[in-house]
Design a protein around this motif. Structure first.
Motif, PDB file in Angstrom:
ATOM      1  N   GLY A   8       0.831  -1.191   0.000  1.00  0.00           N
ATOM      2  CA  GLY A   8       0.000   0.000   0.000  1.00  0.00           C
ATOM      3  C   GLY A   8       0.867   1.242   0.000  1.00  0.00           C
ATOM      4  N   GLY A  10       2.642   4.575  -0.729  1.00  0.00           N
ATOM      5  CA  GLY A  10       2.232   5.807  -1.381  1.00  0.00           C
ATOM      6  C   GLY A  10       3.167   6.943  -1.006  1.00  0.00           C
ATOM      7  N   SER A  32       2.273  -1.634  -4.592  1.00  0.00           N
ATOM      8  CA  SER A  32       1.113  -0.791  -4.841  1.00  0.00           C
ATOM      9  C   SER A  32       0.564  -1.139  -6.224  1.00  0.00           C
ATOM     10  N   PRO A  86      -2.766  -0.731   2.908  1.00  0.00           N
ATOM     11  CA  PRO A  86      -3.316  -0.195   1.668  1.00  0.00           C
ATOM     12  C   PRO A  86      -4.484   0.744   1.960  1.00  0.00           C
TER      13      PRO A  86
END
Length: 167
Positions: A8, A10, A32, A86
């Motif tokens: 997840g 970011g 991701s 996530p």
């Protein structure tokens, strides 16, 4: 070198975790959905001297996630730390409804204690705030770099099964 897999990953928490673990000589496997975002994240970490590589996967698809983690293991040798966060969308929960029982602490404690006998640490970070450097006024927030430091401390101290933030 040890490796952290950030599922997840970011530009906020994932990037901050990559930086802090990378500063402590961890390689970083970024997982991701978007290959383009992964390339940007890995390049940003490289600017900080961190060895990072992206592995695209849809976390809702177990076969896709398994393939990404297997590819990360093949690249880095093994995964020593797995961080799983996530983004699945913002869910509105009224403050009166947020109680420790909602977070399933018994399951977390059992997992933590059971795996400890095998030399594996399991910890959960429950964040009851927006993860942001610039949240709107009136919203509880925690900066990604600050949150990543809490993760690092939890990982290295290994004393508790759950950390609830903000405290």
């Amino acid at each position: 070198m040890p490796t952290i897999a950030i599922v997840g990953a970011g530009p906020g928490l994932g990037s901050s975790l990559g930086k802090i673990f990378g500063r402590h000589s961890y390689d970083v496997a970024l997982v991701s959905r978007s290959k383009d975002n992964l390339a940007t994240l890995a390049a940003g970490l490289a600017e900080h001297g961190v060895i990072a590589e992206g592995f695209a996967a849809d976390v809702a698809d177990p076969a896709s996630l398994t393939a990404a983690l297997e590819a990360a293991t093949a690249r880095f040798g093994r995964i020593d730390v797995l961080e799983f966060s996530p983004y699945v969308g913002l869910v509105q929960v009224f403050p009166a409804e947020v109680i420790v029982d909602n977070l399933a602490p018994a399951i977390q404690e059992i997992l933590h204690n059971t795996l400890a006998d095998q030399g594996i640490y399991a910890g959960v970070v429950a964040v009851n705030a927006m993860i942001s450097d610039n949240a709107p006024d009136g919203y509880p927030a925690i900066a990604p770099d600050s949150l990543a430091q809490h993760y690092w401390d939890l990982h290295t101290q290994r004393g508790q099964a759950e950390l609830v933030l903000p405290a």
